[in-house]
Design a protein around this motif. Structure first.
Motif, short mmCIF file in Angstrom:
data_model
loop_
_atom_site.label_atom_id
_atom_site.label_comp_id
_atom_site.label_asym_id
_atom_site.label_seq_id
_atom_site.Cartn_x
_atom_site.Cartn_y
_atom_site.Cartn_z
N ILE A 1 42.19 24.89 36.86
CA ILE A 1 43.11 25.28 37.81
C ILE A 1 44.40 24.77 37.38
CG2 ILE A 1 43.64 24.71 40.42
CD1 ILE A 1 40.58 24.58 41.02
N ASP A 2 44.52 23.62 37.05
CA ASP A 2 45.57 23.12 36.56
C ASP A 2 46.35 24.21 35.40
OD1 ASP A 2 45.60 21.00 38.28
OD2 ASP A 2 44.96 19.42 36.78
N ALA A 3 45.60 24.44 34.45
CA ALA A 3 46.18 25.28 33.40
C ALA A 3 46.51 26.67 33.82
CB ALA A 3 44.85 25.65 32.29
N ILE A 4 45.81 27.32 34.83
CA ILE A 4 46.17 28.47 35.34
C ILE A 4 47.58 28.40 36.12
CG2 ILE A 4 45.34 30.46 37.15
CD1 ILE A 4 42.33 29.83 35.96
N THR A 5 47.41 27.35 37.07
CA THR A 5 48.62 27.23 37.94
C THR A 5 50.04 26.86 37.06
OG1 THR A 5 47.18 26.32 39.68
CG2 THR A 5 49.60 25.72 39.74
N GLU B 1 50.29 34.11 28.98
CA GLU B 1 50.48 32.64 29.11
C GLU B 1 49.15 31.98 29.58
OE1 GLU B 1 54.19 31.57 30.96
OE2 GLU B 1 54.77 33.55 30.60
N VAL B 2 48.42 32.68 30.38
CA VAL B 2 47.34 31.99 31.19
C VAL B 2 46.21 32.13 30.12
CG1 VAL B 2 45.58 32.34 33.05
CG2 VAL B 2 47.90 32.71 33.64
N ARG B 3 46.07 32.99 29.35
CA ARG B 3 45.01 33.04 28.39
C ARG B 3 45.43 31.96 27.45
NH1 ARG B 3 43.89 37.42 23.55
NH2 ARG B 3 45.75 36.26 23.07
N ASP B 4 46.61 31.76 26.92
CA ASP B 4 46.83 30.84 25.93
C ASP B 4 46.59 29.40 26.64
OD1 ASP B 4 47.68 32.72 24.29
OD2 ASP B 4 49.72 32.53 24.45
N ALA B 5 46.86 28.98 27.71
CA ALA B 5 46.63 27.89 28.55
C ALA B 5 45.11 27.48 28.64
CB ALA B 5 47.35 27.93 29.70
N ALA C 1 50.49 27.87 33.98
CA ALA C 1 50.80 29.11 33.34
C ALA C 1 51.46 30.17 34.29
CB ALA C 1 49.80 29.41 32.40
N ALA C 2 50.69 30.42 35.40
CA ALA C 2 50.87 31.67 36.39
C ALA C 2 51.99 31.37 37.15
CB ALA C 2 49.93 32.01 37.01
N LYS C 3 52.44 30.32 37.55
CA LYS C 3 53.60 29.98 38.41
C LYS C 3 55.00 30.45 38.01
CE LYS C 3 55.25 26.34 41.58
NZ LYS C 3 55.18 24.96 41.72
N THR C 4 55.42 31.21 39.07
CA THR C 4 57.16 31.55 38.78
C THR C 4 57.99 31.10 39.89
OG1 THR C 4 56.86 33.53 40.12
CG2 THR C 4 56.43 33.87 37.64
N GLY C 5 57.12 30.50 40.90
CA GLY C 5 57.97 29.80 42.04
C GLY C 5 58.13 31.08 43.17
#
Length: 133
Positions: free
Chosen positions: A95-99, A36-40, A101-105
């Protein structure tokens, strides 16, 4: 000349070359979020990245598992470290893209670090700095 290496190439002054500053964005994320992060990152135009499997812990300080009836502590959790070299003006988008895509909460989502990058060279062509990214 005695202090210079025979293979040293003179570097143009960065200000004269019109080259802006560069950054390395390093993110530590959960392994299942890598695609997901790579795609973002690809979607915002960041095409090169380095991925390393790492182990570590933050506030969650590991956890306990039961294996063959015995409980044991897992101090270091598997994580993925992503590093991207980018122009400074791309930092906020990256930073916005990584955040997003990587956030699960959940605890253990990871961290992002931004580091100054002084010089970069593409080995194949010799391109330097922003042209090498």
């Amino acid at each position: 000349m005695a202090n210079q290496s025979r293979n040293a190439r003179p570097r143009p002054d960065r200000a004269q070359a019109g080259i802006g500053p560069m950054k390395i964005v390093m993110a530590i994320i959960k392994p299942f979020k890598l695609e997901e992060v790579r795609d973002a990152l690809t979607a915002i135009g960041v095409h090169g990245l380095t991925v390393t499997e790492v182990k570590g812990y933050g506030r969650q300080k590991g956890h306990t598992e039961i294996y063959r009836g015995a409980e044991y502590a897992v101090s270091f959790l598997p994580k993925i470290k992503i590093e991207v070299a980018i122009a400074s003006e791309q930092v906020d988008k990256t930073i916005d893209a990584i955040t997003s895509a990587a956030k699960t909460g959940q605890i253990g989502d990871g961290k992002i670090f931004v580091i100054n990058l002084d010089h970069a060279v593409r080995i194949r062509t010799g391109e330097a700095d922003a042209a090498a990214l």
